[in-house]
Design an enzyme around this catalytic site. Structure first.
Site, PDB file in Angstrom:
ATOM      1  N   ASP A  71       0.846  -1.193   0.000  1.00 39.88           N
ATOM      2  CA  ASP A  71       0.000   0.000   0.000  1.00 39.88           C
ATOM      3  C   ASP A  71       0.890   1.255   0.000  1.00 39.88           C
ATOM      4  O   ASP A  71       2.108   1.151   0.262  1.00 39.88           O
ATOM      5  CB  ASP A  71      -0.871  -0.071   1.267  1.00 39.88           C
ATOM      6  CG  ASP A  71      -2.063   0.862   1.233  1.00 39.88           C
ATOM      7  OD1 ASP A  71      -2.379   1.408   0.169  1.00 39.88           O
ATOM      8  OD2 ASP A  71      -2.686   1.044   2.310  1.00 39.88           O
ATOM      9  N   HIS A  72       0.301   2.435  -0.215  1.00 39.33           N
ATOM     10  CA  HIS A  72       1.004   3.734  -0.254  1.00 39.33           C
ATOM     11  C   HIS A  72       2.483   3.682   0.118  1.00 39.33           C
ATOM     12  O   HIS A  72       2.843   3.667   1.287  1.00 39.33           O
ATOM     13  CB  HIS A  72       0.378   4.698   0.762  1.00 39.33           C
ATOM     14  CG  HIS A  72      -0.991   5.132   0.426  1.00 39.33           C
ATOM     15  ND1 HIS A  72      -1.263   6.227  -0.352  1.00 39.33           N
ATOM     16  CD2 HIS A  72      -2.182   4.618   0.789  1.00 39.33           C
ATOM     17  CE1 HIS A  72      -2.571   6.376  -0.458  1.00 39.33           C
ATOM     18  NE2 HIS A  72      -3.165   5.417   0.216  1.00 39.33           N
ATOM     19  N   ASP A 103       3.112   6.355  -4.365  1.00 38.09           N
ATOM     20  CA  ASP A 103       2.248   7.518  -4.137  1.00 38.09           C
ATOM     21  C   ASP A 103       3.067   8.802  -4.138  1.00 38.09           C
ATOM     22  O   ASP A 103       3.769   9.115  -3.178  1.00 38.09           O
ATOM     23  CB  ASP A 103       1.509   7.350  -2.801  1.00 38.09           C
ATOM     24  CG  ASP A 103       0.572   8.513  -2.507  1.00 38.09           C
ATOM     25  OD1 ASP A 103       0.547   9.495  -3.277  1.00 38.09           O
ATOM     26  OD2 ASP A 103      -0.140   8.439  -1.490  1.00 38.09           O
ATOM     27  N   HIS A 113      -9.362   8.903   3.731  1.00 39.53           N
ATOM     28  CA  HIS A 113      -8.857   7.874   4.654  1.00 39.53           C
ATOM     29  C   HIS A 113      -9.374   8.071   6.076  1.00 39.53           C
ATOM     30  O   HIS A 113      -9.521   9.195   6.529  1.00 39.53           O
ATOM     31  CB  HIS A 113      -7.327   7.910   4.695  1.00 39.53           C
ATOM     32  CG  HIS A 113      -6.672   7.525   3.405  1.00 39.53           C
ATOM     33  ND1 HIS A 113      -5.969   8.416   2.651  1.00 39.53           N
ATOM     34  CD2 HIS A 113      -6.635   6.343   2.736  1.00 39.53           C
ATOM     35  CE1 HIS A 113      -5.500   7.794   1.573  1.00 39.53           C
ATOM     36  NE2 HIS A 113      -5.892   6.547   1.601  1.00 39.53           N
ATOM     37  N   HIS A 151      -9.745   4.328  -2.506  1.00 39.48           N
ATOM     38  CA  HIS A 151      -9.181   4.252  -1.146  1.00 39.48           C
ATOM     39  C   HIS A 151     -10.185   4.855  -0.170  1.00 39.48           C
ATOM     40  O   HIS A 151     -11.146   5.486  -0.573  1.00 39.48           O
ATOM     41  CB  HIS A 151      -7.881   5.059  -1.075  1.00 39.48           C
ATOM     42  CG  HIS A 151      -6.720   4.400  -1.746  1.00 39.48           C
ATOM     43  ND1 HIS A 151      -5.512   4.195  -1.115  1.00 39.48           N
ATOM     44  CD2 HIS A 151      -6.578   3.888  -2.987  1.00 39.48           C
ATOM     45  CE1 HIS A 151      -4.683   3.597  -1.959  1.00 39.48           C
ATOM     46  NE2 HIS A 151      -5.297   3.406  -3.099  1.00 39.48           N
ATOM     47  N   GLY A 152      -9.907   4.710   1.121  1.00 39.62           N
ATOM     48  CA  GLY A 152     -10.790   5.319   2.120  1.00 39.62           C
ATOM     49  C   GLY A 152     -12.154   4.663   2.109  1.00 39.62           C
ATOM     50  O   GLY A 152     -13.183   5.331   2.182  1.00 39.62           O
ATOM     51  N   SER A 192     -13.718   2.605   4.228  1.00 34.39           N
ATOM     52  CA  SER A 192     -14.490   2.354   5.448  1.00 34.39           C
ATOM     53  C   SER A 192     -15.451   3.504   5.696  1.00 34.39           C
ATOM     54  O   SER A 192     -15.015   4.637   5.880  1.00 34.39           O
ATOM     55  CB  SER A 192     -13.549   2.211   6.650  1.00 34.39           C
ATOM     56  OG  SER A 192     -12.677   1.121   6.467  1.00 34.39           O
ATOM     57  N   ASN A 202      -9.652  -0.342  -1.428  1.00 34.01           N
ATOM     58  CA  ASN A 202      -8.789  -0.463  -0.252  1.00 34.01           C
ATOM     59  C   ASN A 202      -9.606  -0.363   1.020  1.00 34.01           C
ATOM     60  O   ASN A 202     -10.394   0.577   1.189  1.00 34.01           O
ATOM     61  CB  ASN A 202      -7.739   0.651  -0.259  1.00 34.01           C
ATOM     62  CG  ASN A 202      -6.576   0.324  -1.168  1.00 34.01           C
ATOM     63  OD1 ASN A 202      -6.727  -0.397  -2.147  1.00 34.01           O
ATOM     64  ND2 ASN A 202      -5.422   0.856  -0.844  1.00 34.01           N
TER      65      ASN A 202
END
Ligand SMILES: [Zn+2]
Length: 285
Positions: free
Chosen positions: A85-86, A107, A181, A210-211, A213, A232
């Site tokens: 990841d990143h 990134d 995020h 991404h982000g 949740s 993600n």
């Protein structure tokens, strides 16, 4: 042997018009929980490591992470991928490739677009020569706690995404369309029109969200059907882990120190249950 290259799994999500989850794991319990859920539901998944969880938090090293994922993947039938990841440095990306990660995210999204594309292309060329896929980011996915998800200037612009894709040669592209995020303050609203425009401008490029949740499931279903092929997922998974540990400790207060040996199984069970529910959003054919 179900360890597969990340890009093959992402392509299979594209063919199914759905998204693969890429789940942030930090140790054996979190890796085991997600792989068990993937096998139980026959849902392909990417297991990803955020480099700072290794370098700053010391939860696991790159090599231990990679060997654990590969070992557990060898025991299941469903496809399991391994992603970094990143990552902000070439050195860590090379270390991940050496350890056997088959995809990495570079990134440089805080840099001006042309500089971001040029720096990303260097790592794309090097990684492609080694059979490793690269994800880039354009626009900027900020932190939900700072409410940066609502700053339209940071949203990905379709023409810029196309230019970045052509200039860098990435295999997957993280975009900003109202996602951020961490925990969101309010309910996020994905800009689906913008997603359609980015998808149209970039053709067969896999787009990444991404982000994840806290975005309502109905919005995710739409996004997955309209060009998001990698999703993600970290904050809620780690929160489920925290809650499982906290409830175990509460139940076992003032008992024998050997009780700690009983922590792994119920926490893995809780994580497996959490991901089994989340995998309902995936529609692999
Ligand atoms: Zn991210």
């Amino acid at each position: 042997m179900a360890f597969e290259k990340s890009l093959d799994i992402i392509k299979s999500a594209q063919r199914s018009n759905t998204s693969v989850f890429s789940v942030n794991c930090i140790d054996y319990n979190t890796i085991a929980g997600v792989i068990r859920a993937a096998e139980a539901t026959q849902t392909p998944v990417l297991v990803q490591l955020y480099p700072e969880h290794s370098s700053l938090n010391k939860t696991i090293d790159f090599e231990g992470f990679a060997s654990t994922v590969k070992r557990l993947a060898s025991e299941v039938k469903v496809a399991i991928g391994l992603h970094l990841d990143h990552c902000y440095t070439y050195e860590e990306i090379r270390r991940a490739a050496d350890a056997g990660f088959t995809s990495v995210m570079y990134d440089a999204s805080t840099l001006p677009t042309e500089e971001n594309a040029a720096k990303t292309k260097v790592i794309v060329d090097e990684m492609h020569a080694r059979g490793v896929a690269v994800e880039g980011e354009i626009g900027h996915v900020g932190l939900a706690a700072e409410d940066s998800g609502s700053d339209l200037d940071l949203y990905t612009k379709p023409d810029v995404a196309k230019m970045f894709y052509e200039a860098s040669g990435v295999d997957a592209l993280a975009i900003a369309i109202g996602n951020a995020h961490g925990f969101y303050k309010g309910t996020p609203h994905l800009d689906i029109d913008r997603l359609d425009q980015i998808h149209a401008a970039t053709g067969d490029l896999a787009l990444v969200l991404h982000g994840g949740s806290g975005i309502p499931d109905d919005q995710l279903e739409v996004a997955f059907a309209r060009g998001i092929n990698k999703f993600n997922y970290g904050t809620n998974y780690l929160w489920a882990y925290y809650r499982a540990i906290a409830s175990f400790v509460k139940e076992h207060e003032s008992e024998a120190y050997t009780d700690v040996l009983g922590l792994a199984i119920p926490t893995q069970d809780a994580l497996c249950e959490h991901m089994t529910d989340r995998f309902k959003l995936c529609h692999f054919k």
